[in-house]
Scaffold this motif. Structure first.
Motif, mmCIF file in Angstrom:
data_model
loop_
_atom_site.group_PDB
_atom_site.id
_atom_site.type_symbol
_atom_site.label_atom_id
_atom_site.label_comp_id
_atom_site.label_asym_id
_atom_site.label_seq_id
_atom_site.Cartn_x
_atom_site.Cartn_y
_atom_site.Cartn_z
ATOM 1 N N TYR A 1 0.781 -0.995 -0.053
ATOM 2 C CA TYR A 1 -0.025 -0.107 0.045
ATOM 3 C C TYR A 1 1.025 1.152 0.119
ATOM 4 N N ILE A 2 0.923 1.993 -1.061
ATOM 5 C CA ILE A 2 1.892 3.023 -1.178
ATOM 6 C C ILE A 2 0.744 4.399 -0.583
ATOM 7 N N SER A 3 1.227 4.272 0.865
ATOM 8 C CA SER A 3 0.488 5.533 1.601
ATOM 9 C C SER A 3 1.171 6.891 1.165
ATOM 10 N N MET A 4 -0.023 7.926 1.442
ATOM 11 C CA MET A 4 0.450 9.316 0.822
ATOM 12 C C MET A 4 0.634 9.155 -0.469
ATOM 13 N N ILE B 1 0.139 -3.563 -6.087
ATOM 14 C CA ILE B 1 0.199 -2.197 -5.567
ATOM 15 C C ILE B 1 -0.959 -1.410 -5.360
ATOM 16 N N ALA B 2 -1.329 -0.980 -4.025
ATOM 17 C CA ALA B 2 -2.457 -0.181 -4.117
ATOM 18 C C ALA B 2 -2.122 1.190 -3.886
ATOM 19 N N LEU B 3 -2.454 2.058 -4.619
ATOM 20 C CA LEU B 3 -1.932 3.728 -4.325
ATOM 21 C C LEU B 3 -3.409 4.374 -3.340
ATOM 22 N N SER B 4 -2.758 4.547 -2.109
ATOM 23 C CA SER B 4 -3.372 4.718 -0.984
ATOM 24 C C SER B 4 -3.663 6.178 -0.728
ATOM 25 N N ASP B 5 -4.735 6.682 -0.757
ATOM 26 C CA ASP B 5 -5.213 7.928 -0.365
ATOM 27 C C ASP B 5 -5.389 8.522 1.206
ATOM 28 N N THR B 6 -4.127 8.291 1.940
ATOM 29 C CA THR B 6 -4.210 8.226 3.446
ATOM 30 C C THR B 6 -4.952 9.375 3.964
ATOM 31 N N VAL C 1 -6.547 1.005 -6.081
ATOM 32 C CA VAL C 1 -6.689 2.011 -5.252
ATOM 33 C C VAL C 1 -7.300 1.673 -3.847
ATOM 34 N N HIS C 2 -6.962 2.316 -2.919
ATOM 35 C CA HIS C 2 -7.251 2.577 -1.496
ATOM 36 C C HIS C 2 -7.761 3.896 -1.229
ATOM 37 N N LEU C 3 -9.093 4.303 -1.512
ATOM 38 C CA LEU C 3 -9.057 5.715 -1.656
ATOM 39 C C LEU C 3 -9.796 6.035 -0.034
ATOM 40 N N HIS C 4 -9.662 7.221 0.372
ATOM 41 C CA HIS C 4 -10.413 7.736 1.368
ATOM 42 C C HIS C 4 -11.120 9.055 0.792
ATOM 43 N N ALA D 1 -11.066 6.448 -11.164
ATOM 44 C CA ALA D 1 -10.319 5.424 -11.141
ATOM 45 C C ALA D 1 -10.857 4.442 -12.188
ATOM 46 N N TRP D 2 -11.971 4.366 -12.088
ATOM 47 C CA TRP D 2 -12.603 3.288 -13.230
ATOM 48 C C TRP D 2 -12.222 3.534 -14.727
ATOM 49 N N GLN D 3 -12.502 4.865 -15.039
ATOM 50 C CA GLN D 3 -12.347 5.348 -16.197
ATOM 51 C C GLN D 3 -10.702 5.194 -16.675
ATOM 52 N N ALA D 4 -10.132 5.503 -15.491
ATOM 53 C CA ALA D 4 -8.401 5.348 -15.581
ATOM 54 C C ALA D 4 -8.064 3.907 -16.018
ATOM 55 N N GLY D 5 -8.900 2.807 -15.613
ATOM 56 C CA GLY D 5 -8.486 1.534 -16.025
ATOM 57 C C GLY D 5 -8.387 0.639 -14.740
ATOM 58 N N CYS D 6 -8.676 1.341 -13.514
ATOM 59 C CA CYS D 6 -8.639 0.549 -12.315
ATOM 60 C C CYS D 6 -9.621 -0.370 -12.250
ATOM 61 N N ARG D 7 -9.118 -1.649 -11.802
ATOM 62 C CA ARG D 7 -10.021 -2.750 -11.428
ATOM 63 C C ARG D 7 -9.888 -3.349 -10.228
ATOM 64 N N ARG D 8 -9.252 -2.713 -9.470
ATOM 65 C CA ARG D 8 -8.959 -3.364 -8.037
ATOM 66 C C ARG D 8 -9.111 -2.046 -6.813
ATOM 67 N N PHE D 9 -10.252 -2.205 -6.208
ATOM 68 C CA PHE D 9 -10.833 -1.498 -5.367
ATOM 69 C C PHE D 9 -10.678 -1.810 -3.829
ATOM 70 N N ASP D 10 -10.365 -1.341 -2.834
ATOM 71 C CA ASP D 10 -10.378 -1.334 -1.406
ATOM 72 C C ASP D 10 -11.529 -0.754 -0.990
ATOM 73 N N SER D 11 -12.624 -1.180 -0.136
ATOM 74 C CA SER D 11 -13.550 -0.297 0.345
ATOM 75 C C SER D 11 -14.103 -0.951 1.721
ATOM 76 N N ALA D 12 -14.779 -0.213 2.264
ATOM 77 C CA ALA D 12 -15.384 -0.770 3.757
ATOM 78 C C ALA D 12 -17.025 -0.487 3.876
ATOM 79 N N LEU D 13 -17.447 -1.484 4.098
ATOM 80 C CA LEU D 13 -18.958 -1.307 4.178
ATOM 81 C C LEU D 13 -19.398 -0.105 5.089
ATOM 82 N N LYS D 14 -20.110 0.680 4.514
ATOM 83 C CA LYS D 14 -20.681 1.895 5.218
ATOM 84 C C LYS D 14 -19.517 3.056 5.284
#
Length: 286
Positions: free
Chosen positions: A141-144, A174-179, A206-209, A222-235
């Motif tokens: 996870y590349i944070s920041m 690798i997940a680009l992380s928006d810490t 991407v691991h977006l906040h 992210a989707w339009q840029a070709g991202c197909r791997r998404f981290d997310s959390a319920l609610k």
């Protein structure tokens, strides 16, 4: 558009780790067991880190013992922050992925793992060797990844340099992380396309906040840029307890599912089990 298969990573660990009141082990396991039935690619279920740093995750071993993996296609990911944590995580055959937060902000790397970027990369190399020996996959996870609030030097070239270094030692995911939630459609599009072009063999996610008002535009970019791997959390619970006080939450899984539904993308998830997990989550997040 991308032919890469869609991978949805559900992150109950990230959602729970910042909650001060300890969530009973059986309750955590019951919740994760419900998520395991939904059909996500990966469940980020726990972490092998210092109980002083993240008290909520001190029972990860016990939670793991209570998980029912007999009828799930989901793989388990555990977060580790140092070699000691990795050494413990690789002992568990149920775990497929080890996730390591690697910051390209010197200040944040110190805050998060008490090490410099150079020291953290040494650790990554040792963990990668450990993963190869034990048939595990390292996720970085590349944070920041989209900028930092500390005034540390940051640009797309620095990001690309570190992705290249990770690729060189055999890291494939690798997940680009928006810490801290500073991503926007423009930098998501720019960074994702450039890193993908420069490193086509890397599975980039991407691991977006986000705040609730900006999450859909970030998902779309992210989707339009070709991202197909998404981290997310319920609610949309959780964030990074090490980043700053006023947490910008995780992207909510339901936002991603809604977006994909609007795009007529088949997620392959069992929505009955998803509804069940959503209802049960009220026992955890209240």
């Amino acid at each position: 558009m991308s032919n890469t298969p869609l991978k949805l990573i559900e992150c109950p660990r990230d959602a729970m780790q910042g909650i001060e009141e300890f969530i009973p082990t059986k309750l955590k396991a019951e919740y994760i067991n419900k998520l395991l039935k939904v059909g996500f690619d990966t469940i980020d279920f726990g972490s092998f880190v210092s109980p002083k740093a993240i008290p909520q995750m001190k029972d990860t071993r016990e939670v793991l013992k209570l998980l029912d993996l007999s009828s799930t296609r989901s793989k388990l990911l555990a977060i580790i922050a140092n070699l000691r944590g990795a050494e413990e995580a690789v002992l568990h055959p149920e775990i497929t992925y080890l996730g390591f937060p690697f910051s390209i902000s010197e200040t944040f790397q110190q805050r998060n793992t008490n090490s410099s970027i150079a020291e953290a990369f040494d650790t990554v190399q040792q963990i990668q060797s450990l993963c190869i020996k034990n048939s595990k996959e390292l996720v970085i996870y590349i944070s920041m990844g989209f900028g930092n609030p500390y005034g540390d030097e940051w640009d797309a070239d620095i990001l690309s340099k570190w992705v290249k270094e990770m690729s060189r030692i055999g890291v494939k995911i690798i997940a680009l992380s928006d810490t801290i939630g500073v991503s926007n459609p423009q930098n998501i599009d720019y960074l994702f396309k450039n890193v993908t072009n420069d490193h086509p063999k890397i599975e980039l996610g991407v691991h977006l906040h986000s705040t609730p008002t900006t999450r859909l535009e970030k998902i779309d970019a992210a989707w339009q840029a070709g991202c197909r791997r998404f981290d997310s959390a319920l609610k949309g619970y959780g964030g990074c307890p090490m980043a700053k006080d006023e947490l910008t939450g995780n992207i909510s899984t339901e936002s991603i599912l809604s977006y994909l539904n609007d795009q007529q993308i088949n997620t392959g998830l069992n929505m009955d089990y998803w509804t069940e997990a959503m209802e049960f989550s009220n026992h955890i997040f209240h």
